[in-house]
Design an enzyme around this catalytic site. Structure first.
Site, PDB file in Angstrom:
ATOM      1  N   TYR A 140       0.842  -1.205   0.000  1.00  0.00           N
ATOM      2  CA  TYR A 140       0.000   0.000   0.000  1.00  0.00           C
ATOM      3  C   TYR A 140       0.874   1.251   0.000  1.00  0.00           C
ATOM      4  O   TYR A 140       0.674   2.165  -0.819  1.00  0.00           O
ATOM      5  CB  TYR A 140      -0.910  -0.024   1.244  1.00  0.00           C
ATOM      6  CG  TYR A 140      -1.856   1.154   1.340  1.00  0.00           C
ATOM      7  CD1 TYR A 140      -3.092   1.138   0.698  1.00  0.00           C
ATOM      8  CD2 TYR A 140      -1.525   2.286   2.092  1.00  0.00           C
ATOM      9  CE1 TYR A 140      -3.965   2.213   0.788  1.00  0.00           C
ATOM     10  CE2 TYR A 140      -2.395   3.361   2.192  1.00  0.00           C
ATOM     11  CZ  TYR A 140      -3.611   3.317   1.535  1.00  0.00           C
ATOM     12  OH  TYR A 140      -4.471   4.390   1.623  1.00  0.00           O
ATOM     13  N   LYS A 161       1.233   4.291  -2.812  1.00  0.00           N
ATOM     14  CA  LYS A 161       0.909   5.688  -2.489  1.00  0.00           C
ATOM     15  C   LYS A 161       2.128   6.598  -2.736  1.00  0.00           C
ATOM     16  O   LYS A 161       1.975   7.753  -3.123  1.00  0.00           O
ATOM     17  CB  LYS A 161       0.396   5.804  -1.047  1.00  0.00           C
ATOM     18  CG  LYS A 161      -0.964   5.130  -0.851  1.00  0.00           C
ATOM     19  CD  LYS A 161      -2.045   5.716  -1.770  1.00  0.00           C
ATOM     20  CE  LYS A 161      -3.392   5.054  -1.631  1.00  0.00           C
ATOM     21  NZ  LYS A 161      -4.420   5.610  -2.518  1.00  0.00           N
TER      22      LYS A 161
HETATM   23  N1  LIG Z   1      -9.573   5.954   4.784  1.00  0.00           N
HETATM   24  C1  LIG Z   1      -8.395   6.479   5.004  1.00  0.00           C
HETATM   25  O1  LIG Z   1      -7.971   6.730   6.148  1.00  0.00           O
HETATM   26  C2  LIG Z   1      -7.534   6.844   3.828  1.00  0.00           C
HETATM   27  C3  LIG Z   1      -6.376   7.615   4.057  1.00  0.00           C
HETATM   28  C4  LIG Z   1      -5.571   7.939   2.951  1.00  0.00           C
HETATM   29  C5  LIG Z   1      -5.931   7.511   1.688  1.00  0.00           C
HETATM   30  N2  LIG Z   1      -7.065   6.761   1.507  1.00  0.00           N
HETATM   31  C6  LIG Z   1      -7.391   6.375   0.127  1.00  0.00           C
HETATM   32  O2  LIG Z   1      -8.694   6.820  -0.179  1.00  0.00           O
HETATM   33  C7  LIG Z   1      -9.156   6.091  -1.323  1.00  0.00           C
HETATM   34  C8  LIG Z   1     -10.589   5.697  -1.082  1.00  0.00           C
HETATM   35  O3  LIG Z   1     -10.638   4.744  -0.033  1.00  0.00           O
HETATM   36  P1  LIG Z   1     -11.637   4.851   1.195  1.00  0.00           P
HETATM   37  O4  LIG Z   1     -10.823   4.996   2.422  1.00  0.00           O
HETATM   38  O5  LIG Z   1     -12.704   5.809   0.912  1.00  0.00           O
HETATM   39  O6  LIG Z   1     -12.171   3.328   1.230  1.00  0.00           O
HETATM   40  P2  LIG Z   1     -13.554   2.686   0.795  1.00  0.00           P
HETATM   41  O7  LIG Z   1     -13.309   1.230   0.855  1.00  0.00           O
HETATM   42  O8  LIG Z   1     -14.670   3.235   1.619  1.00  0.00           O
HETATM   43  O9  LIG Z   1     -13.752   3.149  -0.706  1.00  0.00           O
HETATM   44  C9  LIG Z   1     -13.024   2.606  -1.771  1.00  0.00           C
HETATM   45  C10 LIG Z   1     -13.957   2.419  -2.960  1.00  0.00           C
HETATM   46  O10 LIG Z   1     -13.161   1.944  -4.053  1.00  0.00           O
HETATM   47  C11 LIG Z   1     -13.895   0.914  -4.684  1.00  0.00           C
HETATM   48  N3  LIG Z   1     -13.002   0.026  -5.397  1.00  0.00           N
HETATM   49  C12 LIG Z   1     -12.114  -0.865  -4.894  1.00  0.00           C
HETATM   50  N4  LIG Z   1     -11.509  -1.542  -5.874  1.00  0.00           N
HETATM   51  C13 LIG Z   1     -12.021  -1.067  -7.039  1.00  0.00           C
HETATM   52  C14 LIG Z   1     -11.805  -1.371  -8.400  1.00  0.00           C
HETATM   53  N5  LIG Z   1     -10.950  -2.351  -8.790  1.00  0.00           N
HETATM   54  N6  LIG Z   1     -12.490  -0.674  -9.336  1.00  0.00           N
HETATM   55  C15 LIG Z   1     -13.386   0.269  -8.976  1.00  0.00           C
HETATM   56  N7  LIG Z   1     -13.631   0.594  -7.709  1.00  0.00           N
HETATM   57  C16 LIG Z   1     -12.969  -0.070  -6.744  1.00  0.00           C
HETATM   58  C17 LIG Z   1     -14.650   0.205  -3.573  1.00  0.00           C
HETATM   59  O11 LIG Z   1     -15.754  -0.541  -4.078  1.00  0.00           O
HETATM   60  C18 LIG Z   1     -15.058   1.380  -2.702  1.00  0.00           C
HETATM   61  O12 LIG Z   1     -16.317   1.892  -3.081  1.00  0.00           O
HETATM   62  C19 LIG Z   1      -8.193   4.922  -1.503  1.00  0.00           C
HETATM   63  O13 LIG Z   1      -7.307   5.227  -2.574  1.00  0.00           O
HETATM   64  C20 LIG Z   1      -7.449   4.900  -0.190  1.00  0.00           C
HETATM   65  O14 LIG Z   1      -6.161   4.355  -0.337  1.00  0.00           O
HETATM   66  C21 LIG Z   1      -7.861   6.424   2.546  1.00  0.00           C
END
Ligand SMILES: NC(=O)c1ccc[n+]([C@@H]2O[C@H](COP(=O)([O-])OP(=O)(O)OC[C@H]3O[C@@H](n4cnc5c(N)ncnc54)[C@H](O)[C@@H]3O)[C@@H](O)[C@H]2O)c1
Length: 288
Positions: free
Chosen positions: A163, A167
């Site tokens: 991961y 990133k």
């Molecule tokens: N939650 C955190 O603390 C955090 C912090 C930094 C970065 N992020 C990043 O934020 C982004 C969104 O994640 P989130 O935290 O909202 O999680 P989440 O799981 O709530 O949302 C992720 C979404 O991506 C979709 N997804 C996954 N694989 C997919 C694919 N192959 N094709 C299309 N859609 C797909 C899922 O169905 C889901 O709706 C990610 O890139 C994650 O790395 C999250």
């Protein structure tokens, strides 16, 4: 550090803008969809899963970002419906799939190839989304903007190795593409780096219990995405969001890098490299 506030007035430009998002059905993506609809943008949402909300300005296109045909189709769907794509949010992401220490072996005891799904979604999926965005936006006089979901793990140690690698890599993609696009191709590329956010990836409660640190809502992060779309002065930025505070981090990171490598003029270095390459190429052709 460049902390700043995001006011509603900063986002009014989003009215009637056409935005394509991936990973739109949950968490940060869904929070962003809701904010964009509130600001009266037109939203085309791609995800593996159906959208949990409906709206007359919202279109869902089932999309797997690891599949080029799927990605290509959602871009075509936006163009067919609206004739333009103003902003793309390359956001779909998943968590870690391997530590590289959790060895999986075959029947002979030989090490199996590690699970690379996190690279496929978080890196290849993002880069392919950006490639398609650039393909379409460079053909529009107005250009466009791309926002990529990076992370606080894009610039610090974090032990979810695959991961963290993805990133770091998407931040690297932004750093590589921005100087190629500007000033001749009017496409801006920026990243967000959310702190812990309650989503499908990070269930509320988990982080607070584990580390005693706060967890923010996706609505906070959504504003960092929206301001990067709305403010056409922002290019090559990385906005860290934490508990309603926003910090532009890329300026600080690049300054630290410049302290290490000194003041290098990238344009000059690239021009000299290209010249050396073509001199070398022509020398090889004429046998000299
Ligand atoms: N939650 C955190 O603390 C955090 C912090 C930094 C970065 N992020 C990043 O934020 C982004 C969104 O994640 P989130 O935290 O909202 O999680 P989440 O799981 O709530 O949302 C992720 C979404 O991506 C979709 N997804 C996954 N694989 C997919 C694919 N192959 N094709 C299309 N859609 C797909 C899922 O169905 C889901 O709706 C990610 O890139 C994650 O790395 C999250």
């Amino acid at each position: 550090m460049a902390a700043f506030e995001i006011h509603d007035a900063d986002l009014v430009k989003l009215k009637d803008q056409v935005v394509l998002l991936t990973g739109a059905a949950s968490g940060i993506g869904l929070g962003t969809v809701k904010l964009l609809l509130e600001k009266e943008a037109y939203v085309v949402a791609g995800d593996l899963n159906e959208m949990p909300i409906q709206h007359d300005r919202l279109t869902f296109v089932k999309t797997n970002v690891t599949d080029w045909k799927d990605l290509s189709s959602i871009f075509k769907a936006v163009k067919a419906k609206y004739g333009k794509i103003d902003h793309v949010f390359a956001n779909a992401g998943i968590g870690s799939k391997t530590t590289y220490l959790d060895e999986q072996v075959d029947e002979n005891g030989d090490l199996l190839e590690p699970n690379h799904l996190t690279y496929d979604v978080n890196l290849k999926g993002v880069v392919n989304t950006c490639a398609l965005a650039i393909h379409h936006m460079r053909r529009q006089e107005s250009g466009g903007s791309i926002v990529i979901t990076a992370s606080a793990s894009s610039f610090q140690r974090f032990r979810t190795v695959d991961y963290t690698t993805t990133k770091h890599a998407v931040l690297g993609f932004m750093r590589g593409i921005v100087p190629l696009l500007q000033p001749s191709i009017p496409i801006r590329v920026n990243c967000i780096a959310p702190s812990w956010t309650s989503t499908g990836l990070v269930p509320e409660g988990a982080v607070e219990q584990l580390a005693g640190i706060g967890i923010q809502t996706p609505a906070v992060v959504a504003r960092s995405v929206a301001v990067l779309m709305a403010d056409d002065q922002r290019d090559g930025q990385l906005i860290y969001s934490v508990q309603g505070r926003y910090i532009e981090a890329e300026g600080t990171l690049l300054k630290a890098a410049a302290e290490i490598v000194g003041d290098q003029n990238e344009d000059l270095v690239m021009a000299e490299l290209m010249k050396a390459r073509s001199d070398f190429g022509s020398a090889k052709q004429d046998g000299s």
